[in-house]
Every structure is written in structure tokens, then in C-alpha cells.
Design a protein around this motif. Sequence first.
Motif, PDB file in Angstrom:
ATOM      1  N   SER A 158      -4.102  -4.413  -9.002  1.00 16.28           N
ATOM      2  CA  SER A 158      -5.159  -3.389 -10.069  1.00 16.28           C
ATOM      3  C   SER A 158      -4.583  -1.885  -9.387  1.00 16.28           C
ATOM      4  N   GLY A 159      -3.871  -1.896  -8.278  1.00 13.46           N
ATOM      5  CA  GLY A 159      -3.670  -0.597  -7.671  1.00 13.46           C
ATOM      6  C   GLY A 159      -2.370  -0.030  -8.158  1.00 13.46           C
ATOM      7  N   LEU A 192       7.428  -2.188 -10.386  1.00 17.20           N
ATOM      8  CA  LEU A 192       7.562  -3.513 -10.461  1.00 17.20           C
ATOM      9  C   LEU A 192       7.715  -4.009  -9.199  1.00 17.20           C
ATOM     10  N   ALA A 193       6.844  -5.067  -8.841  1.00  9.78           N
ATOM     11  CA  ALA A 193       6.892  -5.840  -7.550  1.00  9.78           C
ATOM     12  C   ALA A 193       7.212  -7.411  -7.913  1.00  9.78           C
ATOM     13  N   GLU A 194       8.025  -7.950  -6.991  1.00 15.74           N
ATOM     14  CA  GLU A 194       8.302  -9.258  -6.953  1.00 15.74           C
ATOM     15  C   GLU A 194       8.424  -9.940  -5.621  1.00 15.74           C
ATOM     16  N   ARG A 195       7.993 -11.120  -5.680  1.00 13.15           N
ATOM     17  CA  ARG A 195       8.082 -12.067  -4.680  1.00 13.15           C
ATOM     18  C   ARG A 195       8.807 -13.506  -4.981  1.00 13.15           C
ATOM     19  N   THR A 196       9.855 -13.338  -5.058  1.00 20.35           N
ATOM     20  CA  THR A 196      10.612 -14.780  -5.632  1.00 20.35           C
ATOM     21  C   THR A 196      10.659 -15.515  -4.328  1.00 20.35           C
ATOM     22  N   GLN A 210     -16.833 -10.445  -1.189  1.00 17.01           N
ATOM     23  CA  GLN A 210     -16.972 -11.025  -2.582  1.00 17.01           C
ATOM     24  C   GLN A 210     -16.275  -9.968  -3.285  1.00 17.01           C
ATOM     25  N   GLY A 211     -15.222  -9.342  -2.670  1.00 21.92           N
ATOM     26  CA  GLY A 211     -14.307  -8.309  -3.467  1.00 21.92           C
ATOM     27  C   GLY A 211     -12.869  -9.023  -3.229  1.00 21.92           C
ATOM     28  N   ALA A 212     -12.139  -8.272  -4.121  1.00 23.41           N
ATOM     29  CA  ALA A 212     -10.511  -8.503  -4.102  1.00 23.41           C
ATOM     30  C   ALA A 212     -10.142  -8.449  -2.449  1.00 23.41           C
ATOM     31  N   GLN A 213      -9.048  -9.223  -1.932  1.00 23.36           N
ATOM     32  CA  GLN A 213      -8.688  -9.191  -0.798  1.00 23.36           C
ATOM     33  C   GLN A 213      -7.610  -7.777  -0.461  1.00 23.36           C
ATOM     34  N   LYS A 214      -8.526  -6.865  -0.486  1.00 12.76           N
ATOM     35  CA  LYS A 214      -7.551  -5.733  -0.216  1.00 12.76           C
ATOM     36  C   LYS A 214      -8.378  -4.617   0.530  1.00 12.76           C
ATOM     37  N   LEU A 215      -7.750  -3.930   1.716  1.00  9.50           N
ATOM     38  CA  LEU A 215      -8.256  -3.018   2.520  1.00  9.50           C
ATOM     39  C   LEU A 215      -8.280  -1.753   1.647  1.00  9.50           C
ATOM     40  N   VAL A 216      -9.602  -1.219   1.983  1.00  9.83           N
ATOM     41  CA  VAL A 216      -9.875   0.192   1.316  1.00  9.83           C
ATOM     42  C   VAL A 216     -10.007   1.281   2.872  1.00  9.83           C
ATOM     43  N   PHE A 217      -8.914   2.029   2.646  1.00 10.84           N
ATOM     44  CA  PHE A 217      -9.098   3.060   3.833  1.00 10.84           C
ATOM     45  C   PHE A 217      -9.865   4.147   3.750  1.00 10.84           C
ATOM     46  N   TYR A 236       0.640  -1.071  -0.024  1.00  9.55           N
ATOM     47  CA  TYR A 236       0.193   0.026   0.013  1.00  9.55           C
ATOM     48  C   TYR A 236       0.857   1.214   0.004  1.00  9.55           C
ATOM     49  N   ARG A 237       0.377   2.252  -0.365  1.00 16.71           N
ATOM     50  CA  ARG A 237       0.893   3.507  -0.194  1.00 16.71           C
ATOM     51  C   ARG A 237       0.474   4.931   0.178  1.00 16.71           C
ATOM     52  N   ARG A 238       0.776   5.822   0.673  1.00 16.33           N
ATOM     53  CA  ARG A 238       0.198   7.027   1.134  1.00 16.33           C
ATOM     54  C   ARG A 238       0.870   8.073   0.382  1.00 16.33           C
ATOM     55  N   VAL A 239       0.476   8.824  -0.524  1.00 16.42           N
ATOM     56  CA  VAL A 239       1.012   9.838  -1.018  1.00 16.42           C
ATOM     57  C   VAL A 239       0.565  11.247  -0.287  1.00 16.42           C
ATOM     58  N   MET A 240       1.384  12.124  -0.287  1.00 18.54           N
ATOM     59  CA  MET A 240       1.143  13.348   0.545  1.00 18.54           C
ATOM     60  C   MET A 240      -0.376  13.659   0.434  1.00 18.54           C
ATOM     61  N   GLY A 241      -0.941  13.808   1.700  1.00 25.03           N
ATOM     62  CA  GLY A 241      -2.180  14.467   1.744  1.00 25.03           C
ATOM     63  C   GLY A 241      -3.322  13.675   1.326  1.00 25.03           C
ATOM     64  N   LYS A 242      -3.008  12.483   0.932  1.00 23.88           N
ATOM     65  CA  LYS A 242      -4.095  11.399   0.386  1.00 23.88           C
ATOM     66  C   LYS A 242      -4.232  10.231   1.350  1.00 23.88           C
ATOM     67  N   GLU A 243      -5.125   9.423   0.891  1.00 18.64           N
ATOM     68  CA  GLU A 243      -5.527   8.448   1.755  1.00 18.64           C
ATOM     69  C   GLU A 243      -4.584   7.240   1.451  1.00 18.64           C
ATOM     70  N   ILE A 244      -4.574   6.122   2.293  1.00 14.58           N
ATOM     71  CA  ILE A 244      -3.797   5.168   2.154  1.00 14.58           C
ATOM     72  C   ILE A 244      -4.402   4.076   0.895  1.00 14.58           C
ATOM     73  N   LYS A 245      -3.655   3.809   0.210  1.00 15.57           N
ATOM     74  CA  LYS A 245      -4.330   3.035  -1.222  1.00 15.57           C
ATOM     75  C   LYS A 245      -3.555   1.860  -1.507  1.00 15.57           C
ATOM     76  N   PHE A 246      -4.243   0.795  -1.812  1.00 10.09           N
ATOM     77  CA  PHE A 246      -3.609  -0.552  -2.370  1.00 10.09           C
ATOM     78  C   PHE A 246      -3.029  -0.526  -3.437  1.00 10.09           C
ATOM     79  N   LEU A 247      -1.891  -1.261  -3.574  1.00  5.43           N
ATOM     80  CA  LEU A 247      -1.108  -1.388  -4.814  1.00  5.43           C
ATOM     81  C   LEU A 247      -1.343  -2.669  -5.297  1.00  5.43           C
ATOM     82  N   LEU A 248      -0.890  -3.629  -4.518  1.00  6.65           N
ATOM     83  CA  LEU A 248      -0.929  -5.218  -5.050  1.00  6.65           C
ATOM     84  C   LEU A 248      -0.831  -6.276  -3.973  1.00  6.65           C
ATOM     85  N   HIS A 249      -1.247  -7.381  -4.331  1.00  3.05           N
ATOM     86  CA  HIS A 249      -1.478  -8.476  -3.504  1.00  3.05           C
ATOM     87  C   HIS A 249      -0.675  -9.767  -4.012  1.00  3.05           C
TER      88      HIS A 249
END
Lengths: 116, 110
Positions: free
Chosen positions: A58-59, A66-70, B93-100, A35-48
Motif C-alpha cells: 500500500s505504500g 517494482l519490488a521482488e523477493r524471489t 489489528q492493522g497491517a504489519q508496518k511501522l508508522v514513524f 521503507y524510505r525517507r525522502v528529503m525533510g519528511k518522515e520515514i514511510k512504509f513502502l511494502l511488506h
Amino acid sequence: EAGVTQFPSHSVIEKGQTVTLRCDPISGHDNLYWYRRVMGKEIKFLLHFVKESKQDESGMPNNRFLAERTGGTYSTLKVQPAELEDSGVYFCASSQDRGGLLETQYFGPGTRLLVL
Amino acid sequence: GIQVEQSPPDLILQEGANSTLRCNFSDSVNNLQWFHQNPWGQLINLFYIPSGTKQNGRLSATTVATERYSLLYISSSQTTDSGVYFCAVERIQGAQKLVFGQGTRLTINP
């Protein structure tokens, strides 16, 4: 039990440079999130990730990320090339998966990225 | 996508006061978590509470899933309670992600 750890804690780079963030999840947690929080905005999902597979990316804002999890253990998030708007706090989280039941997501301390 | 709204956005209290923070969400959820972001920016888990009531010391939380809201209560506030409190949900039933939500900034003055 050790919690989620992230490295580095802070990073200051110039626009156009590359930065790689690392996350070590709680041992035994198959799910890993960025997840990330850019200045002044809410915490947002990047990937899972589920183990080493990207379950949902999707985020991710664009192809500079680029994210990896070898091996399904630690994960890295690379930003190349970094832009000013990438500045913010990048959080990693992990959770267990018990037969499809959802579990608490535990967050790391975050990496504070500043792009100059 | 699901919307998460927290209120109030800012709250300033004197030490010893009680406070109630609210989180409204626009869809059914199967995960709801409350976090405290401390002055160092760390997100501290407070509660995993998709429904019902939980208590942990001076803090308690209640989620009424059918009415789509959750409340976080802080009693006898201390200066160390200052920081930003976030509510985050995971849609059924959504993706496994938290919405803050955007957070409530709590300031406890001595």
C-alpha cells in the motif's frame, strides 16, 4: 549473527535512468519490509513481504517502483525510470514471525539515492 | 491512519545533562520501537517496548499503552548521543508496518 545488509550504500543517477537496490534480511526472517525517507519528511512504509509473497504494498508510490523477493530470501527494489523526487534514503528491515506474535523489526543501513 | 507525534522536535543540551523525549500515538498499538539515527544515517534499534519499562545502560524507556505515549530517557548525555531519535508504532489489528514519528533531533554539545 549478521544483520540486515543493503547494497549499494550510495547511488547517484540521472533522471530517467534505472536503479536497483538490494536487501539481504537476517537469516531465517520471513518478514521483509521496505521503507524510505525522502528529503525533510518522515520515514514511510513502502511494502511488506512474507517469504516471497507481497503481504502489503500500500505504500508503493507509483508503478515506477517494482519490488521482488524471489525464493523468499533477498529482495530487490527497482525504480524505473527514476525521477528527482525519488531521492532519499531507502531502508530495508526484517523480522521473525512466531505464531502470529509480532517481533522487533531490524533495519539495514540504508541506500542513499540521489537523482540528478 | 494512526498518528505519531514526537516532542520536542529539537533539543540542544550540554554534555552530562539528562533528557526526556516523548512519543504520543493516536490509537492502540502492539509494537512500539525507539531508534537512534546516527550521523551516518543508520537506524539503530534502541528498544522494542509496546508496554512497560526497559533499561539499557544510560538509556531507558517507558510506554504507557493505555494513555498512548512513550518516553525515552537519556541520562548523563554524551556527544555520541547526538542524532535523530525516532519512535515508530504498529497499530493493533492493522497491517504489519511501522508508522514513524518525525523524530527529535538531539544535539549534545561538549
